[in-house]
Design a protein around this motif. Structure first.
Motif, PDB file in Angstrom:
ATOM      1  N   ASP A 260       9.636   3.904  13.138  1.00 41.99           N
ATOM      2  CA  ASP A 260       9.782   5.668  13.256  1.00 41.99           C
ATOM      3  C   ASP A 260      11.002   5.532  12.472  1.00 41.99           C
ATOM      4  N   GLU A 261      11.823   5.344  12.271  1.00 39.67           N
ATOM      5  CA  GLU A 261      12.587   5.723  11.309  1.00 39.67           C
ATOM      6  C   GLU A 261      12.081   6.026   9.781  1.00 39.67           C
ATOM      7  N   LEU A 262      11.682   4.826   9.470  1.00 39.82           N
ATOM      8  CA  LEU A 262      10.632   4.659   8.103  1.00 39.82           C
ATOM      9  C   LEU A 262       9.831   5.874   8.060  1.00 39.82           C
ATOM     10  N   LEU A 263       9.678   6.152   9.098  1.00 41.80           N
ATOM     11  CA  LEU A 263       8.018   6.841   9.012  1.00 41.80           C
ATOM     12  C   LEU A 263       8.637   8.945   8.876  1.00 41.80           C
ATOM     13  N   SER A 264       9.874   8.654   9.336  1.00 40.00           N
ATOM     14  CA  SER A 264      10.851  10.119   9.474  1.00 40.00           C
ATOM     15  C   SER A 264      11.572  10.590   7.815  1.00 40.00           C
ATOM     16  N   ARG A 265      11.487   9.192   7.084  1.00 40.23           N
ATOM     17  CA  ARG A 265      12.381   9.266   5.554  1.00 40.23           C
ATOM     18  C   ARG A 265      11.351   8.887   4.603  1.00 40.23           C
ATOM     19  N   ALA A 266      10.148   9.715   5.116  1.00 42.53           N
ATOM     20  CA  ALA A 266       9.302   9.555   4.075  1.00 42.53           C
ATOM     21  C   ALA A 266       9.027  10.545   3.265  1.00 42.53           C
ATOM     22  N   PRO A 267       9.276   9.780   1.927  1.00 43.57           N
ATOM     23  CA  PRO A 267       9.582  11.303   0.599  1.00 43.57           C
ATOM     24  C   PRO A 267       8.053  12.103   1.064  1.00 43.57           C
ATOM     25  N   ALA A 268       8.423  13.683   0.825  1.00 45.84           N
ATOM     26  CA  ALA A 268       7.922  14.821   1.391  1.00 45.84           C
ATOM     27  C   ALA A 268       7.025  14.620  -0.944  1.00 45.84           C
ATOM     28  N   ALA A 269       8.581  15.872  -1.219  1.00 41.95           N
ATOM     29  CA  ALA A 269       7.490  16.527  -2.359  1.00 41.95           C
ATOM     30  C   ALA A 269       8.843  15.512  -3.049  1.00 41.95           C
ATOM     31  N   ALA A 270       8.915  14.224  -3.370  1.00 40.52           N
ATOM     32  CA  ALA A 270       9.829  13.492  -4.227  1.00 40.52           C
ATOM     33  C   ALA A 270       9.643  13.194  -5.511  1.00 40.52           C
ATOM     34  N   ARG A 271      10.152  12.172  -6.421  1.00 36.59           N
ATOM     35  CA  ARG A 271      10.274  11.765  -7.636  1.00 36.59           C
ATOM     36  C   ARG A 271       9.323  10.289  -7.197  1.00 36.59           C
ATOM     37  N   PRO A 272       7.904  10.859  -7.950  1.00 37.74           N
ATOM     38  CA  PRO A 272       7.583   9.358  -8.011  1.00 37.74           C
ATOM     39  C   PRO A 272       8.159   7.750  -7.912  1.00 37.74           C
ATOM     40  N   GLU A 273       9.676   8.255  -8.372  1.00 37.25           N
ATOM     41  CA  GLU A 273       9.671   6.215  -8.689  1.00 37.25           C
ATOM     42  C   GLU A 273      10.331   5.844  -6.186  1.00 37.25           C
ATOM     43  N   ASP A 274      11.204   7.833  -6.290  1.00 35.31           N
ATOM     44  CA  ASP A 274      11.224   7.614  -4.929  1.00 35.31           C
ATOM     45  C   ASP A 274      10.031   7.198  -4.050  1.00 35.31           C
ATOM     46  N   LEU A 275       8.900   7.571  -4.669  1.00 39.98           N
ATOM     47  CA  LEU A 275       7.477   7.566  -3.392  1.00 39.98           C
ATOM     48  C   LEU A 275       7.697   5.330  -3.396  1.00 39.98           C
ATOM     49  N   ARG A 276       7.653   5.781  -4.608  1.00 38.24           N
ATOM     50  CA  ARG A 276       7.349   4.017  -4.733  1.00 38.24           C
ATOM     51  C   ARG A 276       8.239   2.746  -4.553  1.00 38.24           C
TER      52      ARG A 276
ATOM     53  N   LYS B 167      -2.454   6.716   3.857  1.00 37.24           N
ATOM     54  CA  LYS B 167      -3.093   6.581   2.004  1.00 37.24           C
ATOM     55  C   LYS B 167      -1.952   6.037   1.498  1.00 37.24           C
ATOM     56  N   HIS B 168      -0.752   6.044   1.845  1.00 39.89           N
ATOM     57  CA  HIS B 168       0.599   5.962   1.303  1.00 39.89           C
ATOM     58  C   HIS B 168       0.521   4.569   1.579  1.00 39.89           C
ATOM     59  N   PHE B 169       0.137   4.079   2.481  1.00 46.08           N
ATOM     60  CA  PHE B 169       0.601   2.365   2.863  1.00 46.08           C
ATOM     61  C   PHE B 169      -0.396   1.689   2.281  1.00 46.08           C
ATOM     62  N   ASN B 170      -1.538   2.231   1.862  1.00 48.61           N
ATOM     63  CA  ASN B 170      -2.869   1.534   1.386  1.00 48.61           C
ATOM     64  C   ASN B 170      -2.188   1.410  -0.020  1.00 48.61           C
ATOM     65  N   GLU B 171      -1.733   2.934  -1.051  1.00 50.96           N
ATOM     66  CA  GLU B 171      -1.579   3.174  -1.968  1.00 50.96           C
ATOM     67  C   GLU B 171      -0.071   1.232  -2.391  1.00 50.96           C
ATOM     68  N   ALA B 172       0.387   1.580  -1.570  1.00 48.92           N
ATOM     69  CA  ALA B 172       1.163   0.942  -2.111  1.00 48.92           C
ATOM     70  C   ALA B 172       1.059  -0.688  -1.745  1.00 48.92           C
ATOM     71  N   MET B 173       0.039  -1.180  -0.963  1.00 53.33           N
ATOM     72  CA  MET B 173      -0.320  -2.283  -0.552  1.00 53.33           C
ATOM     73  C   MET B 173      -0.891  -2.771  -1.522  1.00 53.33           C
ATOM     74  N   ASP B 174      -1.936  -1.321  -2.820  1.00 50.14           N
ATOM     75  CA  ASP B 174      -2.671  -1.785  -4.299  1.00 50.14           C
ATOM     76  C   ASP B 174      -1.308  -2.494  -5.090  1.00 50.14           C
ATOM     77  N   VAL B 175      -0.498  -1.478  -5.197  1.00 53.77           N
ATOM     78  CA  VAL B 175       0.579  -1.468  -6.396  1.00 53.77           C
ATOM     79  C   VAL B 175       1.947  -3.029  -5.940  1.00 53.77           C
ATOM     80  N   ASP B 176       1.372  -2.647  -4.343  1.00 55.86           N
ATOM     81  CA  ASP B 176       2.368  -4.721  -4.866  1.00 55.86           C
ATOM     82  C   ASP B 176       1.573  -5.735  -4.426  1.00 55.86           C
ATOM     83  N   ARG B 177       0.332  -5.641  -4.943  1.00 56.94           N
ATOM     84  CA  ARG B 177      -0.502  -6.690  -5.503  1.00 56.94           C
ATOM     85  C   ARG B 177      -0.273  -7.516  -6.877  1.00 56.94           C
TER      86      ARG B 177
END
Length: 434
Positions: free
Chosen positions: A180-196, A230-240
């Motif tokens: 829950d704490e992680l979700l509250s810190r999800a970048p809303a309109a951040a730079r791409p590197e912050d999102l990654r 969608k964010h999580f699935n994208e992260a899993m693809d990048v993480d592989r």
């Protein structure tokens, strides 16, 4: 063998690295004698090593070590060597309460009036057991006790009787609160590197939950928005395709440092302005002084501690290896309990231990030491360097010179007021027993 008139003293120590020279002498009359029994203490095991004389310890005070242990200008006399070992280890463990250079936590969430749109409903934690025995001992430890002369042995209870369902609820509740704490810190309109970076942390946290077999309970997408999935699935693809990451987590304590504490307890562990407490902060607080002074959420804190302990004790286990939550919690508690403080010191010394992380944090971030009160101080400016984690994380001793000094009338680091070893010895401090 020491006589009834002899006591142990800290000749010099580098508390941030958990190293100390100590000696046994009959009193202040022998403060200048070099040929006395002396020992050196260092992590990871804090087993005292006999040295030829006191000379190495006194010479170390010319460099990165702090000379002696004083309160109000008076030297502390310990009854035995075990008391010094416990003190050095606890102050060393407290160093993990603040982040190293660069931090690593996701940015703090926005104000409550503009929360990110992350889900249709908030995640809900399962009920937690009451833990009466652990709670009672915890309150007894953190309560000031002026009847203690120097130290008192503290016996921690075995794990409270909790059912199999409750052990699972412990792990799931910790995972849900961290999620829950992680979700509250999800970048809303951040730079791409912050999102990654946030996505990578989310994936690493998912793997921790997989290791504890609670990922399906914690990552319940029915309570999350399609955007988040969608964010999580994208992260899993990048993480592989992340080089060197593989399918296991390296640097477990560094990962704990990147997981922010839930808001409901984080305020009890803020040690300075701008400090954002992490899961590593909570671990270090319990290993050094049994946690925060105000205990309003013992059950949740215990759940988070068992979550971290379960991750540590199962880090060599494959995610597909089936093990019950009861075994995980039992193993986590068996790892956690021996690292709790076993000696409770006089309140003056306990305050020094609690204050040390705040002084280190202030020094490292503001390039200055404490303006008053007990805390780290050295005759010369410490070198910056990586911060050691809890004592159990058996890393090599660090070489930071931010040694913990326990003089109530502390000098400011910025003054550069250095004294030679001879000048300090000539101050002729009074032997001090509470």
């Amino acid at each position: 063998m020491t006589s009834s008139l002899e006591h142990w003293y800290i000749d010099s120590w580098d508390a941030s690295a958990g190293r100390a020279f100590c000696s046994c002498r009959p009193g202040m009359d022998a403060i200048a004698e070099l040929g006395l029994e002396a020992h050196f203490i260092a992590p990871p095991f804090f087993i005292p090593e006999l040295v030829a004389s006191r000379a190495p310890g006194l010479a170390a005070a010319r460099g990165m070590f702090q000379l002696g242990l004083f309160i109000d200008g008076r030297e502390i006399a310990f009854d035995n060597l075990e008391e010094i070992i416990a003190l050095v280890r606890r102050v060393y463990s407290s160093r993990g309460m603040w982040p190293g250079p660069g931090g690593g936590l996701p940015p703090a969430p926005p104000p409550p009036d503009s929360p990110p749109d992350l889900g249709d409903a908030p995640l809900r934690s399962p009920p937690l057991p009451s833990l009466p025995s652990f709670t009672e001992h915890l309150k007894r430890f953190i309560k000031d006790d002026d009847t203690i002369s120097i130290s008192r042995l503290m016996q921690w209870p075995p794990l409270d009787q909790i059912s199999h369902d409750e052990t699972r609820q412990l792990l799931v509740a910790a995972g849900v609160e961290l999620m829950d704490e992680l979700l509250s810190r999800a970048p809303a309109a951040a730079r791409p590197e912050d999102l990654r970076l946030w996505q990578a942390l989310l994936v690493d946290f998912h793997r921790l939950c997989q290791r504890l077999d609670i990922d399906r309970d914690v990552f319940n997408w029915r309570h999350a928005s399609s955007r988040l999935q969608k964010h999580f699935n994208e992260a899993m693809d990048v993480d592989r395709i992340r080089i060197g990451h593989g399918h296991s987590i390296s640097g477990l304590y560094e990962l704990f440092e990147r997981l922010p504490l839930p808001k409901v307890i984080a305020q009890d562990y803020v040690i300075a302005k701008g400090h954002d407490p992490s899961l590593l902060t909570l671990l270090s607080a319990y290993f050094s002084h049994a946690g925060a002074v105000n205990k309003h959420h013992v059950q949740l804190e215990f759940a988070l501690l068992m979550f971290a302990g379960g991750c540590v004790t199962t880090q060599n286990r494959l995610a597909s290896y089936d093990v019950s939550s009861g075994s995980t919690v039992s193993g986590a508690f068996a790892w956690f309990k021996p690292q709790l403080p076993t000696l409770k010191f006089h309140p003056s010394i306990e305050r020094i231990i609690r204050q040390a992380p705040a002084d280190w944090y202030r020094f490292e971030n503001n390039s200055q030491g404490p303006s008053n009160g007990p805390g780290p101080q050295s005759g010369s400016r410490p070198k910056t360097g990586p911060r050691p984690g809890p004592a159990v994380n058996q890393r090599k001793p660090q070489t930071s010179r931010a040694s913990a000094n326990t003089i109530n009338k502390a000098q400011d680091f910025g003054q550069g007021d250095e004294h030679s070893l001879e000048e300090k010895e000539n101050q002729d401090p009074i032997q001090f027993k509470f």
